[in-house]
Write a protein that holds these residues in place. Sequence first.
Motif, mmCIF file in Angstrom:
data_model
loop_
_atom_site.group_PDB
_atom_site.id
_atom_site.type_symbol
_atom_site.label_atom_id
_atom_site.label_comp_id
_atom_site.label_asym_id
_atom_site.label_seq_id
_atom_site.Cartn_x
_atom_site.Cartn_y
_atom_site.Cartn_z
ATOM 1 N N GLY A 1 12.173 -26.095 7.938
ATOM 2 C CA GLY A 1 12.659 -27.394 8.351
ATOM 3 C C GLY A 1 12.323 -28.476 7.339
ATOM 4 N N THR A 2 11.799 -29.606 7.820
ATOM 5 C CA THR A 2 11.392 -30.703 6.930
ATOM 6 C C THR A 2 9.873 -30.809 6.835
ATOM 7 O OG1 THR A 2 11.487 -32.275 8.761
ATOM 8 C CG2 THR A 2 13.485 -32.020 7.422
ATOM 9 N N THR A 3 9.182 -29.734 7.148
ATOM 10 C CA THR A 3 7.722 -29.743 7.152
ATOM 11 C C THR A 3 7.166 -29.926 5.743
ATOM 12 O OG1 THR A 3 7.743 -28.202 9.014
ATOM 13 C CG2 THR A 3 5.665 -28.435 7.811
ATOM 14 N N PRO A 4 6.205 -30.821 5.555
ATOM 15 C CA PRO A 4 5.562 -30.948 4.241
ATOM 16 C C PRO A 4 4.678 -29.735 3.950
ATOM 17 C CG PRO A 4 5.180 -32.898 5.618
ATOM 18 C CD PRO A 4 5.717 -31.824 6.503
ATOM 19 N N GLN A 5 4.486 -29.435 2.698
ATOM 20 C CA GLN A 5 3.499 -28.433 2.327
ATOM 21 C C GLN A 5 2.118 -28.951 2.736
ATOM 22 O OE1 GLN A 5 3.624 -25.473 1.542
ATOM 23 N NE2 GLN A 5 1.622 -24.980 0.676
ATOM 24 N N SER A 6 1.277 -28.064 3.224
ATOM 25 C CA SER A 6 -0.049 -28.456 3.698
ATOM 26 C C SER A 6 -0.817 -29.221 2.613
ATOM 27 C CB SER A 6 -0.838 -27.203 4.106
ATOM 28 O OG SER A 6 -2.138 -27.553 4.527
ATOM 29 N N GLY A 7 -1.318 -30.384 2.988
ATOM 30 C CA GLY A 7 -2.106 -31.187 2.058
ATOM 31 C C GLY A 7 -1.291 -32.018 1.102
ATOM 32 N N GLU A 8 0.051 -31.992 1.232
ATOM 33 C CA GLU A 8 0.911 -32.752 0.333
ATOM 34 C C GLU A 8 1.792 -33.709 1.144
ATOM 35 O OE1 GLU A 8 2.942 -30.216 -2.483
ATOM 36 O OE2 GLU A 8 1.222 -28.865 -2.648
ATOM 37 N N ASN A 9 2.311 -34.726 0.469
ATOM 38 C CA ASN A 9 3.112 -35.739 1.154
ATOM 39 C C ASN A 9 4.374 -36.057 0.352
ATOM 40 O OD1 ASN A 9 4.158 -37.790 2.702
ATOM 41 N ND2 ASN A 9 2.690 -39.333 1.971
#
Length: 377
Positions: free
Chosen positions: A231-239
Amino acid sequence: MVQLAPEGVLTPLRIGDFTTEAGVEIPDVTIAYQRWGEFRGDADGNNNVLLVEHALTGDTNVADWWCDLVGPGRALDTDRWCVVSTNVIGGCKGSTGPASPHPDGRVWGSRFPAISIRDQVAVEHQFLRVLGIRHTHAVLGGSMGGARALEWTLMYPAALSSACVIAVSARASAWQIGIQAAQISAIERDPDWQGGDFHGTGRSPDAGLAAARRIAHLTYRGEQEIDERFGTTPQSGENPLGPYRSPGQRFAVESYLDYQGVKLVERFDAGSYVILTDSLNRHDVGRGRGGLNKALASTQVPTMIVGVDTDILYPYHQQEHLSRNVGNLLGMAKIVSPVGHDAFLTEFRQMDRILRRFLDLSTAEVAAGEGRGGYSI
């Protein structure tokens, strides 16, 4: 007597010189192969050989990439069948390709000639003759392997009893050529490509190859599957929604594609990727044969056609076209999956049923024709 390599062992075989259909000679070609199961039957007639063709960045290790389909009691039952798989010419897994030594002692590099799907099949035919095998029960494969299987039915119809053509078309479409040309361009525009002569320089076009893989991978998987996973989920720890765009601030799907690129760089040669992708652009069974439909109608090899309902790269309508026009249709099957093109490598339960049906039908065809050597599988 047919002498095959030890079971499961990657083995190189020198098959002599080969001249491409465009007229370039490649001296002293080596083809690497693996096999599973014992050879039984007549090397010149009916036997139990299944020639399995790998996809673009695949290899000979069918027992790995079709792990749930190869082995005792499985669809490609190695107690019953002798499964043989080669690494395609132009590849980088033991067969002669751009990274191989040239007769002058240097690497082939940019001097390695363009290879067509027909060249791949002609080399494989030459390889089998060196092994002492002049006929196989079946040739089967998906994607680039499917293109090879299809060309087998047209180039050497007397050398096989049946074919299973999976997730491919009768020719490259303009869209396929375009998307594949973009991948080639990504590699060739990398400064470390060095005109194709990067081997041994300490620099290789890793960034270009990774970019090509990211483009390609989006055509291998289904839009629905990718969206459901990321989906549109960010990579963990990133914005990725910060005030300024940064390549270090990614959506999860970008991280996934980066990972796919790194994995390919670790195992595949950029020169082989360019050569083999170009061979897919050259795929056209109608070339020099009076057009697609005339060529397809000309083959009398019993052929099963398999497609994937969500395939973006080789849409299902292309397999429907094949099924309507091949001269001897053994059957048609559809893989239903959100995965897309790669479903023939991931949907093992469906592929198990399809391959068992294919082998049952092809065996019945041989029995009905009373075969060449009367071999009963």
